[in-house]
Motif scaffolding. Structure first.
Motif, short mmCIF file in Angstrom:
data_model
loop_
_atom_site.label_atom_id
_atom_site.label_comp_id
_atom_site.label_asym_id
_atom_site.label_seq_id
_atom_site.Cartn_x
_atom_site.Cartn_y
_atom_site.Cartn_z
N ALA A 133 -2.20 -3.84 3.65
CA ALA A 133 -0.75 -3.89 3.42
C ALA A 133 -0.35 -5.29 2.96
O ALA A 133 0.44 -5.46 2.02
N TRP A 134 -0.93 -6.28 3.62
CA TRP A 134 -0.62 -7.67 3.26
C TRP A 134 -1.13 -7.99 1.85
O TRP A 134 -0.44 -8.59 1.06
N LEU A 135 -2.36 -7.54 1.55
CA LEU A 135 -2.94 -7.78 0.23
C LEU A 135 -2.09 -7.15 -0.86
O LEU A 135 -1.84 -7.75 -1.91
N THR A 136 -1.61 -5.94 -0.60
CA THR A 136 -0.76 -5.26 -1.56
C THR A 136 0.51 -6.07 -1.82
O THR A 136 0.96 -6.24 -2.96
N GLN A 137 1.06 -6.55 -0.72
CA GLN A 137 2.29 -7.37 -0.86
C GLN A 137 2.03 -8.59 -1.73
O GLN A 137 2.83 -8.93 -2.60
N GLN A 138 0.86 -9.21 -1.51
CA GLN A 138 0.50 -10.39 -2.30
C GLN A 138 0.37 -10.04 -3.79
O GLN A 138 0.83 -10.77 -4.65
N ILE A 139 -0.29 -8.88 -4.04
CA ILE A 139 -0.47 -8.48 -5.44
C ILE A 139 0.88 -8.33 -6.13
O ILE A 139 1.11 -8.84 -7.22
N ILE A 140 1.83 -7.67 -5.40
CA ILE A 140 3.13 -7.40 -6.02
C ILE A 140 3.95 -8.68 -6.15
O ILE A 140 4.41 -9.03 -7.24
N ASP A 141 4.11 -9.38 -5.02
CA ASP A 141 5.02 -10.53 -5.03
C ASP A 141 4.46 -11.77 -5.72
O ASP A 141 5.18 -12.46 -6.44
N GLU A 142 3.17 -12.04 -5.47
CA GLU A 142 2.60 -13.26 -6.03
C GLU A 142 1.93 -13.02 -7.38
O GLU A 142 1.80 -13.93 -8.19
N GLY A 143 1.46 -11.79 -7.61
CA GLY A 143 0.76 -11.49 -8.85
C GLY A 143 1.66 -10.88 -9.90
O GLY A 143 2.08 -11.53 -10.85
N LEU B 256 -9.78 -7.54 -5.72
CA LEU B 256 -11.15 -7.64 -5.20
C LEU B 256 -11.13 -7.71 -3.67
O LEU B 256 -11.94 -7.06 -2.99
N ALA B 257 -10.17 -8.46 -3.15
CA ALA B 257 -10.07 -8.58 -1.69
C ALA B 257 -9.81 -7.21 -1.07
O ALA B 257 -10.37 -6.85 -0.03
N LEU B 258 -8.97 -6.41 -1.73
CA LEU B 258 -8.68 -5.05 -1.25
C LEU B 258 -9.96 -4.22 -1.17
O LEU B 258 -10.22 -3.55 -0.16
#
Ligand code: ADP
Ligand code: MG
Length: 622
Positions: free
Chosen positions: A70-80, A94-96
């Protein structure tokens, strides 16, 4: 009739064993958190504490691994995505993938570890139970159904697996999942987290309510189903069909069937509907929760308080909160059903063997073979359902029996059925102990002797000899593990059974016993005699078969017996005149008492009971 059926239908409900939720609830009914039992149950896990610690860490890892995506997804959306940075997107993607692989591997490790613990504890319990049962007296088994004991050792113990996987591991992993999820939620945005938590009762309460209602319905369905099954199997069996016809019960039976039939129909419709309502509610709520999140979250995004990724992360975290919470709310059922199972296992483990081992060991072949009973009284312990009220008078199976059997003497016990002959015979090898009075072997109190050394002095030919499902050779070697083939054949020759065995398909290697080659009654008797001859004890105990035998077999047995009795003390429950005539002493028993001791000539026409037995029961030999 109806009452009996309900009783039996009820009895069919007491299922146990693995996973079935409904059965677990049945077990848990009326159970409470019995700390002493729980503590005692957990003691079995102590030897595996290292595994337990390891498994706890593994569970922690899986719980954390569950919220990381969930956190990784958030990073992808907000930071990526939001900031158009492809490298960030690739990195977190990749981390996912790596997280998925890692959690997958760890969950395998968790399954392996928890099963390792469960199976080890189960094996320990099975061993403990089996060892404990081996120490029980014969009458312990007489007063219980073999099937029930088997089920304790197999089913109840197997349910321990459930305790580990559902109860302990389930509890821990749900708890840690919830903690990890809440931590993640609150660290992302506390306002949304509060909103997510507020929705929780809407999920958990209906599931619990409906779950309980469904269980109750299921119980009713099960009850009517087994009632119907009982009626079906009874009325469609020959004897039941006969009974129904002779009493003209067809119409009544039909009415009864119609009732169970209609009840079942209605209940099942209700069950289907109640499930549907729940699904509708849950489906609705699982949309309402995210909907609220999107609404409020959208407002927060527009006001630049959070990124869009947070809402997406929250919607996935939501399911990781409700699922474990629901399961946690049901964990008490599995704890309680485990308590019920352990209670049964411990009840069995706590039954003390009625016969205590003595500590004087007598060397083999050192006894003379004198048996003396002094004022022996015996009553069978009342167990289970047959438990008599406290103030009920004791039913004595033996009353004040005093008797001396000299070395080398052959004594015949005679008397009507229920007189106490078998009971008396069983006291000599201490299958049970006298309730009052003493037994002496060569002047030594039998209670002071070790059971092994006492029993090695005596051979037993039971009324219906039993053989293990194994070869003739191995069954014979029970009596003497190092017996040579020649010794075994000699014993079988003396017992008049060698020719029969030699003619079997594989001779001495033929498998006999329950599911093996079927020996006839007379053959079993002679094989049992051969077994005792091989053992070569100083004392022989024999319960003569009552079934009539043809002349040839009768003579073979008499010849085998003649060898068996030579130079030994023998106590025989006799049903045949030839056996009685061979004995040195006849003990006449009635209603637990010895009413006369003498020879055939001193008793016949002098003792009325003996005379009556002689005239009516002892088979007159050809
Ligand atoms: P016999 O061998 O002379 O026919 P038993 O010794 O078998 O007689 O039985 C004597 C009495 O003890 C009978 O009243 C019988 O019902 C009772 N009895 C025998 N075995 C048991 C048992 N396992 N539990 C309770 N009562 C028993
Ligand atoms: Mg008997």
């Amino acid at each position: 009739m109806q009452e009996m059926r309900e009783l039996r239908a009820g009895a069919g409900l007491g299922g146990h064993g693995g996973g079935n939720r409904w059965q677990m609830r049945e077990l848990a009914k009326g159970e409470h958190f019995d700390w002493p039992i729980i503590r005692r149950a957990l003691e079995a896990f102590v030897p595996y504490w290292k595994h337990a610690i390891l498994v706890s860490f593994v569970i922690l890892a899986t719980s954390v691994g569950g919220v990381v995506p969930a956190w990784l997804t958030q990073q992808i959306i907000d930071e990526g995505i939001d900031k158009r940075r492809m490298s960030v997107v690739i990195f977190f993607t990749l981390a996912l993938i790596l997280t998925a692989i890692a959690t997958g591997l760890i969950s395998v490790l968790q399954t392996w570890l928890s099963n390792l613990i469960a199976q080890n504890v189960m094996a320990d319990y099975r061993m403990t139970l089996f060892r404990h049962l081996q120490r029980q007296t014969v009458s312990f088994f007489a007063s219980r159904q073999a099937g029930d004991l088997v089920s304790r050792v197999t089913n109840d113990v197997t349910a321990i697996q459930n305790v580990v996987t559902t109860t302990i591991v389930g509890f821990l992993s749900n708890l840690l999942s919830i903690a990890a999820t809440l931590f993640m939620m609150f660290s992302m945005n506390w306002k949304l987290a509060v909103l997510a938590v507020i929705v929780v009762p809407g999920f958990v309460i209906p599931t619990q309510r409906v779950g309980r209602a469904r269980q109750e319905l299921q119980a009713k369905i099960q009850e009517w189903l087994s009632r119907m099954t009982v009626q079906l199997s009874e009325s469609l069996g020959v004897s039941g069909a006969l009974l129904i016809r002779i009493f003209n019960r067809q119409a009544a039976e039909e009415a009864q069937f119609a009732e169970s039939n209609a009840r079942l129909r209605d209940l099942q419709v209700r069950q289907a509907l109640i499930g549907r309502w729940l699904f509708m509610w849950l489906g609705m709520f699982s949309s309402i929760g995210p909907a609220l999140l999107w609404g409020y979250g959208g407002w927060l995004v527009i006001h630049h308080q959070i990124g869009l990724g947070v809402i997406v992360a929250f919607t996935t975290l939501l399911s990781r909160l409700y699922g474990p919470l629901n399961q946690l709310a049901q964990v008490h059922v599995s704890v309680l059903s485990s308590v019920a199972l352990f209670r049964r296992i411990f009840a069995l483990l706590d039954t003390e063997p009625e016969v205590r081992d003595g500590d004087v060991s007598i060397p083999p072949n050192s006894v003379q073979g004198q048996i003396r009973l002094e004022h022996v009284w015996f009553s069978y312990p009342s167990t289970g359902e047959a438990k008599a009220p406290q103030d009920a008078p004791v039913r004595w199976a033996l009353k004040d029996v005093s008797l001396t059997i000299e070395p080398g003497e052959t004594v015949a016990l005679v008397g009507p059925s229920g007189a106490g002959k078998t009971t008396l015979l069983n006291l000599i090898p201490r299958f049970s102990d006298a309730s009052r009075g003493q037994l002496y072997l060569d002047g030594m109190d039998v209670k002071s002797l070790t059971l092994t050394s006492l029993r090695s002095q005596m051979g037993l030919v039971p009324q219906d000899p039993f053989f293990f499902h194994d070869t003739v050779v191995n069954n014979l070697r029970l009596a003497k593990p190092d017996a040579t083939q020649a010794e075994m054949e000699a014993a079988c020759r003396a017992a008049q059974i060698h020719d029969t065995i030699a003619a079997l398909p594989q001779g001495y290697e033929t498998v006999v016993g329950e599911r093996g080659y079927r020996l006839s009654g007379g053959e079993r008797q002679r094989l049992a005699i051969a077994r005792v001859l091989l053992q070569n004890p100083k004392i022989v105990l024999l319960d003569e078969a009552t079934s009539s035998l043809d002349t040839v077999v009768e003579r073979q047995i008499q010849e085998a017996l003649a060898v068996l009795l030579q130079g030994r003390t023998a106590v025989m429950i006799a049903h045949r005149l030839s056996t009685i005539l061979k004995s040195d002493k006849i003990v006449v028993m009635e209603k637990g008492r010895v009413i006369a001791v003498g020879t055939h000539h001193s008793l016949v026409h002098h003792n009325p009971l003996y005379t009556r037995l002689y005239e009516t029961q002892f088979q007159v030999e050809p």
